[in-house]
Design a protein around this motif. Structure first.
Motif, PDB file in Angstrom:
ATOM      1  N   ILE A 104      25.968  59.950  46.737  1.00  0.00           N
ATOM      2  CA  ILE A 104      25.874  61.208  45.985  1.00  0.00           C
ATOM      3  C   ILE A 104      26.751  61.076  44.742  1.00  0.00           C
ATOM      4  N   LYS A 105      26.113  61.114  43.570  1.00  0.00           N
ATOM      5  CA  LYS A 105      26.848  60.838  42.330  1.00  0.00           C
ATOM      6  C   LYS A 105      27.138  62.116  41.562  1.00  0.00           C
ATOM      7  N   ALA A 106      28.232  62.782  41.949  1.00  0.00           N
ATOM      8  CA  ALA A 106      28.593  64.031  41.278  1.00  0.00           C
ATOM      9  C   ALA A 106      29.487  63.794  40.059  1.00  0.00           C
ATOM     10  N   GLY A 147      21.544  62.307  42.673  1.00  0.00           N
ATOM     11  CA  GLY A 147      22.266  62.395  41.409  1.00  0.00           C
ATOM     12  C   GLY A 147      22.548  63.837  41.057  1.00  0.00           C
ATOM     13  N   PHE A 148      23.329  64.036  40.034  1.00  0.00           N
ATOM     14  CA  PHE A 148      23.572  65.357  39.474  1.00  0.00           C
ATOM     15  C   PHE A 148      23.083  65.360  38.042  1.00  0.00           C
ATOM     16  N   SER A 149      22.782  66.524  37.531  1.00  0.00           N
ATOM     17  CA  SER A 149      22.328  66.616  36.160  1.00  0.00           C
ATOM     18  C   SER A 149      22.952  67.844  35.512  1.00  0.00           C
ATOM     19  N   MET A 150      23.612  67.622  34.421  1.00  0.00           N
ATOM     20  CA  MET A 150      24.261  68.708  33.698  1.00  0.00           C
ATOM     21  C   MET A 150      23.487  68.929  32.409  1.00  0.00           C
ATOM     22  N   GLU A 151      22.967  70.130  32.220  1.00  0.00           N
ATOM     23  CA  GLU A 151      22.173  70.410  31.024  1.00  0.00           C
ATOM     24  C   GLU A 151      22.606  71.733  30.417  1.00  0.00           C
ATOM     25  N   THR A 152      22.377  71.888  29.116  1.00  0.00           N
ATOM     26  CA  THR A 152      22.584  73.189  28.486  1.00  0.00           C
ATOM     27  C   THR A 152      21.248  73.793  28.054  1.00  0.00           C
ATOM     28  N   ARG A 205      27.348  52.073  24.401  1.00  0.00           N
ATOM     29  CA  ARG A 205      26.875  52.669  25.647  1.00  0.00           C
ATOM     30  C   ARG A 205      27.588  52.072  26.846  1.00  0.00           C
ATOM     31  N   THR A 206      27.858  52.909  27.856  1.00  0.00           N
ATOM     32  CA  THR A 206      28.351  52.403  29.146  1.00  0.00           C
ATOM     33  C   THR A 206      27.130  52.047  30.003  1.00  0.00           C
ATOM     34  N   ASP A 207      27.343  51.318  31.083  1.00  0.00           N
ATOM     35  CA  ASP A 207      26.237  51.044  32.002  1.00  0.00           C
ATOM     36  C   ASP A 207      25.918  52.302  32.793  1.00  0.00           C
ATOM     37  N   ASP A 208      24.653  52.562  33.031  1.00  0.00           N
ATOM     38  CA  ASP A 208      24.251  53.700  33.847  1.00  0.00           C
ATOM     39  C   ASP A 208      24.312  53.287  35.322  1.00  0.00           C
ATOM     40  N   ILE A 209      25.321  53.787  36.020  1.00  0.00           N
ATOM     41  CA  ILE A 209      25.566  53.390  37.412  1.00  0.00           C
ATOM     42  C   ILE A 209      24.416  53.839  38.309  1.00  0.00           C
ATOM     43  N   LEU A 210      24.002  55.080  38.111  1.00  0.00           N
ATOM     44  CA  LEU A 210      22.952  55.656  38.956  1.00  0.00           C
ATOM     45  C   LEU A 210      21.618  54.922  38.762  1.00  0.00           C
ATOM     46  N   LYS A 211      21.337  54.535  37.545  1.00  0.00           N
ATOM     47  CA  LYS A 211      20.095  53.806  37.270  1.00  0.00           C
ATOM     48  C   LYS A 211      20.125  52.465  38.008  1.00  0.00           C
ATOM     49  N   ALA A 231      31.022  62.909  36.401  1.00  0.00           N
ATOM     50  CA  ALA A 231      30.567  63.045  35.013  1.00  0.00           C
ATOM     51  C   ALA A 231      31.019  61.785  34.263  1.00  0.00           C
ATOM     52  N   VAL A 232      30.110  60.810  34.233  1.00  0.00           N
ATOM     53  CA  VAL A 232      30.426  59.495  33.672  1.00  0.00           C
ATOM     54  C   VAL A 232      30.192  59.520  32.159  1.00  0.00           C
ATOM     55  N   ALA A 233      31.124  58.951  31.404  1.00  0.00           N
ATOM     56  CA  ALA A 233      30.931  58.873  29.953  1.00  0.00           C
ATOM     57  C   ALA A 233      29.698  58.029  29.637  1.00  0.00           C
ATOM     58  N   ASP A 234      28.923  58.471  28.676  1.00  0.00           N
ATOM     59  CA  ASP A 234      27.754  57.684  28.245  1.00  0.00           C
ATOM     60  C   ASP A 234      28.152  56.642  27.210  1.00  0.00           C
ATOM     61  N   TYR A 235      29.245  56.888  26.498  1.00  0.00           N
ATOM     62  CA  TYR A 235      29.712  55.977  25.443  1.00  0.00           C
ATOM     63  C   TYR A 235      31.207  55.735  25.588  1.00  0.00           C
ATOM     64  N   LYS A 279      13.256  58.528  36.252  1.00  0.00           N
ATOM     65  CA  LYS A 279      13.755  57.342  35.553  1.00  0.00           C
ATOM     66  C   LYS A 279      14.759  56.555  36.393  1.00  0.00           C
ATOM     67  N   LYS A 280      15.566  57.277  37.182  1.00  0.00           N
ATOM     68  CA  LYS A 280      16.616  56.597  37.948  1.00  0.00           C
ATOM     69  C   LYS A 280      16.201  56.357  39.404  1.00  0.00           C
ATOM     70  N   ASN A 281      14.937  56.663  39.750  1.00  0.00           N
ATOM     71  CA  ASN A 281      14.407  56.404  41.102  1.00  0.00           C
ATOM     72  C   ASN A 281      15.246  57.102  42.181  1.00  0.00           C
ATOM     73  N   LYS A 332      13.001  64.363  34.651  1.00  0.00           N
ATOM     74  CA  LYS A 332      12.879  63.056  33.978  1.00  0.00           C
ATOM     75  C   LYS A 332      13.929  62.086  34.504  1.00  0.00           C
ATOM     76  N   LYS A 333      15.168  62.588  34.689  1.00  0.00           N
ATOM     77  CA  LYS A 333      16.255  61.732  35.214  1.00  0.00           C
ATOM     78  C   LYS A 333      15.934  61.281  36.634  1.00  0.00           C
ATOM     79  N   LEU A 334      15.403  62.214  37.437  1.00  0.00           N
ATOM     80  CA  LEU A 334      15.031  61.900  38.830  1.00  0.00           C
ATOM     81  C   LEU A 334      14.074  60.715  38.864  1.00  0.00           C
TER      82      LEU A 334
END
Ligand code: CTP
Ligand code: CA
Length: 225
Positions: free
Chosen positions: A96-98, A148-153, A128-134, A100-104, A166-168, A162-164
């Protein structure tokens, strides 16, 4: 004497939870981070432990105490989290990936404090950092449940779906930062659990309660795998 506690329906399961922010160093004094408090991830780790699971928590820096009876691995950067998660992932029944990983992150970390210059502006090149969840989705073993978790505004459902894909993932938990009572620093959350073919909305509740509801759903879906 009345027995208290929760049903031990996760006994024998190995669960990996990530929580908190990552910090990406600029120089010995400064770093880039985000507002994640770690509360959601810590609540999940604790709930898994109470339900009998063998829990590992890989956590960025937070102000929270390490939960009791949980194997807590502290990390600082996205790179640290990648290493600590990937080296343990093959062993896990549920991840369970809660966090908030930096993207850059800054392309270069200065060994010395960066001094200000006379220019009015300055910029820091980022990579870019590596996408762990991907990575985890690409290397998911049979029977392993990946959440996974997804934070959106904005456009929360479409973007999270889309994240679900793309990241399987088997499930993504979406929260909209702009809703009252949801998001980073609050004790409560309003989340929507999205699976490849269903959507379940939870009302406003404490992050501890959210954790128990998430686990109920994860166990129900995992049993059908
Ligand atoms: N995640 C990760 N590694 C990264 C970035 C994100 O493992 N380098 C994970 C997070 O822990 C979270 C999920 O991916 O479980 C979604 O994170 P989020 O920031 O909402 O989405 P991103 O895919 O990073 O897309 P964006 O930030 O552009 O919305
Ligand atoms: Ca991101």
């Amino acid at each position: 004497c009345k027995s208290v506690g929760y049903k031990k329906d996760m006994t024998g399961m190995k669960v990996l939870v990530t929580a908190g922010p990552t910090q990406e160093a600029i120089d010995p004094v400064r770093y880039i981070t985000n507002h994640s408090s770690g509360k959601m991830g810590y609540s999940i780790a604790k709930a898994c432990m109470l339900r009998g699971a063998d829990v590992t928590l890989v956590t960025g820096r937070t102000s929270l105490d390490a939960p009791l009876f949980v194997n807590t691995i502290p990390i600082v950067s996205a790179k640290d989290m990648y290493r600590e998660v990937i080296s343990r992932s093959q062993d896990m029944d549920i991840i369970i990936k809660a966090a908030a990983v930096a993207d850059y992150r800054p392309c270069n970390v200065s060994d010395e404090k960066i001094k200000k210059k006379d220019d009015d502006t300055m910029s820091i090149p980022l990579e870019r950092t590596d996408d762990i969840l991907k990575y985890l989705g690409e290397h998911k073993k049979a029977g392993q449940f990946l959440c996974g978790f997804s934070m959106e505004t904005q456009n929360m459902l479409t973007n999270s779906k889309k994240k679900l894909e793309k990241k399987n993932l088997d499930m993504i938990v979406a929260n909209n930062l702009k809703e009252q009572g949801a998001g980073f620093e609050t004790d409560t959350n309003i989340v929507t659990m999205i699976t490849p073919d269903q959507i379940f909305e939870l009302e406003l509740m404490s992050k501890e309660e959210v954790a128990f509801h998430l686990l109920d759903k994860i166990l129900e879906l995992k049993n059908k795998m």
